[in-house]
Design a protein around this motif. Sequence first.
Motif, PDB file in Angstrom:
ATOM      1  N   ALA A  71       0.001  -6.829  44.527  1.00 46.86           N
ATOM      2  CA  ALA A  71       0.962  -5.665  44.551  1.00 46.86           C
ATOM      3  C   ALA A  71       0.185  -4.346  45.084  1.00 46.86           C
ATOM      4  O   ALA A  71       0.367  -3.292  44.878  1.00 46.86           O
ATOM      5  N   LEU A  72      -0.877  -4.644  45.815  1.00 48.51           N
ATOM      6  CA  LEU A  72      -1.774  -3.362  46.429  1.00 48.51           C
ATOM      7  C   LEU A  72      -1.071  -2.828  47.463  1.00 48.51           C
ATOM      8  O   LEU A  72      -0.246  -3.392  48.377  1.00 48.51           O
ATOM      9  N   ILE A  73      -1.219  -1.674  47.628  1.00 48.08           N
ATOM     10  CA  ILE A  73      -0.618  -0.798  48.760  1.00 48.08           C
ATOM     11  C   ILE A  73      -1.759   0.081  49.417  1.00 48.08           C
ATOM     12  O   ILE A  73      -2.499   0.583  48.689  1.00 48.08           O
ATOM     13  N   GLY A  74      -1.884  -0.045  50.665  1.00 52.21           N
ATOM     14  CA  GLY A  74      -3.071   0.773  51.415  1.00 52.21           C
ATOM     15  C   GLY A  74      -3.133   0.300  52.971  1.00 52.21           C
ATOM     16  O   GLY A  74      -2.430  -0.402  53.414  1.00 52.21           O
ATOM     17  N   ARG A  75      -4.311   0.372  53.410  1.00 55.75           N
ATOM     18  CA  ARG A  75      -4.588   0.485  54.846  1.00 55.75           C
ATOM     19  C   ARG A  75      -5.912  -0.500  54.701  1.00 55.75           C
ATOM     20  O   ARG A  75      -6.599  -0.224  53.807  1.00 55.75           O
ATOM     21  N   ILE A  76      -6.064  -1.082  55.766  1.00 60.03           N
ATOM     22  CA  ILE A  76      -7.386  -1.986  56.428  1.00 60.03           C
ATOM     23  C   ILE A  76      -8.365  -0.998  57.039  1.00 60.03           C
ATOM     24  O   ILE A  76      -7.845  -0.591  58.263  1.00 60.03           O
ATOM     25  N   PRO A  77      -9.286  -0.628  56.591  1.00 61.92           N
ATOM     26  CA  PRO A  77     -10.395   0.531  57.337  1.00 61.92           C
ATOM     27  C   PRO A  77     -11.145  -0.507  58.237  1.00 61.92           C
ATOM     28  O   PRO A  77     -11.242  -1.605  58.095  1.00 61.92           O
ATOM     29  N   GLY A  78     -11.637   0.416  59.370  1.00 60.42           N
ATOM     30  CA  GLY A  78     -12.369  -0.276  60.404  1.00 60.42           C
ATOM     31  C   GLY A  78     -13.578  -0.961  59.836  1.00 60.42           C
ATOM     32  O   GLY A  78     -14.392  -1.866  60.463  1.00 60.42           O
ATOM     33  N   GLU A  79     -14.081  -0.462  58.782  1.00 57.70           N
ATOM     34  CA  GLU A  79     -15.464  -0.899  58.176  1.00 57.70           C
ATOM     35  C   GLU A  79     -15.285  -2.350  57.806  1.00 57.70           C
ATOM     36  O   GLU A  79     -16.274  -2.912  57.564  1.00 57.70           O
ATOM     37  N   PHE A  80     -14.064  -2.821  57.646  1.00 55.55           N
ATOM     38  CA  PHE A  80     -13.809  -4.252  57.221  1.00 55.55           C
ATOM     39  C   PHE A  80     -14.369  -5.212  58.080  1.00 55.55           C
ATOM     40  O   PHE A  80     -14.583  -6.255  57.784  1.00 55.55           O
ATOM     41  N   GLY A  81     -14.439  -4.876  59.373  1.00 55.77           N
ATOM     42  CA  GLY A  81     -15.053  -5.571  60.315  1.00 55.77           C
ATOM     43  C   GLY A  81     -16.651  -5.977  60.121  1.00 55.77           C
ATOM     44  O   GLY A  81     -16.947  -6.792  60.876  1.00 55.77           O
ATOM     45  N   ASN A  82     -17.181  -5.272  59.300  1.00 55.28           N
ATOM     46  CA  ASN A  82     -18.636  -5.644  58.805  1.00 55.28           C
ATOM     47  C   ASN A  82     -18.816  -6.746  57.936  1.00 55.28           C
ATOM     48  O   ASN A  82     -19.932  -7.073  57.680  1.00 55.28           O
ATOM     49  N   LEU A  83     -17.542  -7.512  57.440  1.00 57.75           N
ATOM     50  CA  LEU A  83     -17.863  -8.564  56.681  1.00 57.75           C
ATOM     51  C   LEU A  83     -18.003  -9.758  57.515  1.00 57.75           C
ATOM     52  O   LEU A  83     -17.461 -10.710  57.760  1.00 57.75           O
TER      53      LEU A  83
END
Length: 171
Positions: A82-94
């Motif tokens: 039930a999370l609410i939010g956005r995916i940040p660009g930094e996510f590409g660092n995984l």
Amino acid sequence: MEKAFTIFLSTLFLLMDSSLMTQTNITTDQLALLSLRSQIISDPFHFLDESWSPATSVCHWVGVTCGSRHQRVKSLNLSNMALIGRIPGEFGNLSFLVSLDLGRNNFHGNLPQEMTRLCRLKFLDLSFNNFSGKVPSWFGFLHQLQFLYLGNNSFTGSIPSSFLIFPNLRL
């Protein structure tokens, strides 16, 4: 003389900064996940509030699985939280991520193009969220992708032809 010294220092800082950016490790993964955490505006069951702490190893955070060989984040499963939010660009660092399951939450907005750097990704479930915009054509750059679940979002347009070149991909 002063101008030459300033140029020297600027160049030195630039080199240091670029060398730090190319060195990736578990700290890079931690920063990417903390960036995601900062974009989550609601965590009603406090899954991330209680476990995602810089004081604890990323590999012990809820939903995170690290590889035994490299000790890098290889799987992230935050489905049904039930999370609410956005995916940040930094996510590409995984960069070691193989499996990503964000299904059945309320993530919204466009998917960041930086996700093209997730070149090891095989499983991606973004279903039952509220992502919007066109279905990203850059999914075609994820050459290892085998399973892609996008249903029940607010994407527009048709599935890009770049998806058709992957014989193992199941949409």
